[in-house]
Design a protein around this motif. Structure first.
Motif, PDB file in Angstrom:
ATOM      1  N   ALA A   1      -7.683  49.098  18.937  1.00 27.99           N
ATOM      2  CA  ALA A   1      -6.564  49.988  18.238  1.00 27.99           C
ATOM      3  C   ALA A   1      -5.801  50.619  19.266  1.00 27.99           C
ATOM      4  O   ALA A   1      -4.646  50.646  19.344  1.00 27.99           O
ATOM      5  CB  ALA A   1      -7.233  50.710  17.255  1.00 27.99           C
TER       6      ALA A   1
ATOM      7  N   TRP B   1      -1.705  50.359  20.346  1.00 25.78           N
ATOM      8  CA  TRP B   1      -0.985  51.541  20.386  1.00 25.78           C
ATOM      9  C   TRP B   1      -0.299  51.578  21.630  1.00 25.78           C
ATOM     10  O   TRP B   1       0.920  52.031  21.666  1.00 25.78           O
ATOM     11  CB  TRP B   1      -1.804  52.891  19.866  1.00 25.78           C
ATOM     12  CG  TRP B   1      -1.038  54.102  19.531  1.00 25.78           C
ATOM     13  CD1 TRP B   1      -0.565  54.523  18.512  1.00 25.78           C
ATOM     14  CD2 TRP B   1      -0.905  55.258  20.641  1.00 25.78           C
ATOM     15  NE1 TRP B   1       0.174  55.896  18.726  1.00 25.78           N
ATOM     16  CE2 TRP B   1      -0.026  56.394  20.109  1.00 25.78           C
ATOM     17  CE3 TRP B   1      -1.328  55.326  21.858  1.00 25.78           C
ATOM     18  CZ2 TRP B   1       0.040  57.234  20.629  1.00 25.78           C
ATOM     19  CZ3 TRP B   1      -1.093  56.524  22.661  1.00 25.78           C
ATOM     20  CH2 TRP B   1      -0.301  57.483  21.875  1.00 25.78           C
TER      21      TRP B   1
ATOM     22  N   SER C   1      -2.532  47.763  15.058  1.00 20.23           N
ATOM     23  CA  SER C   1      -2.433  49.050  15.615  1.00 20.23           C
ATOM     24  C   SER C   1      -1.069  49.027  16.439  1.00 20.23           C
ATOM     25  O   SER C   1      -0.435  50.157  16.349  1.00 20.23           O
ATOM     26  CB  SER C   1      -3.433  49.338  16.492  1.00 20.23           C
ATOM     27  OG  SER C   1      -3.498  48.542  17.706  1.00 20.23           O
TER      28      SER C   1
END
Length: 155
Positions: A59, A63, A141
């Motif tokens: 994740a 990001w 993500s």
């Protein structure tokens, strides 16, 4: 920047998997003979923590790729590459750590000659699962990160 992210993600995932494997291997070594491992809350907690940390790594990768301005088409491949690297390296380390225990169990059933095949299948499955998780979690993500970046109110 992206190459550093990829390497850091692979190293983190391999570290998480190796730590989990070392703890599991220690638990196996404490069994009398080659006894069957018992399901326990400690083992379940170890698995859940390992999965949660791995999900967090994928994740975070997605990001950071969103913040770095990566193309959406490249993110899926990056997630797959990280998963493949972590699966091959981490799966090989885990296979190495468990080989003695597994060899003994297989030997007890007269299947000692299948140890290499069993370990190869284990590593292959580690790669498949890691590639699937890496691709999906990183991409999801990334998409989430893009939405958050686009929603920022103007200053």
């Amino acid at each position: 920047m992206r190459a550093t992210l990829i390497v850091l993600a692979v190293v983190a995932l391999v570290g998480i998997g190796t730590a989990e494997a070392l703890i599991s291997n220690d638990q196996l070594s404490q069994l009398p003979g080659r006894g069957r491992p018992a399901l326990s809350t400690g083992g379940a907690a170890l698995t859940v923590i390992g999965i949660a940390l791995s999900v967090a790594v994928y994740a975070a990768l997605g990001w950071f790729l969103a913040r770095d301005g990566a193309r959406e088409g490249a993110v899926l491949g990056i997630g797959m590459s990280v998963g493949a690297g972590a699966g091959v390296i981490g799966g090989s380390i885990r296979a190495y750590l468990v080989r003695d225990y597994l060899g003994g169990v297989l030997g007890d059933y007269g299947l000692g000659g299948l140890l290499i095949v069993t370990l190869a299948v284990f590593v292959a499955l580690s790669v498949v699962v890691s590639v699937a998780a890496g691709a999906s979690i990183t991409w999801l993500s990334f998409r989430s990160g893009l939405r958050l970046l686009r929603r920022r109110p103007p200053n």
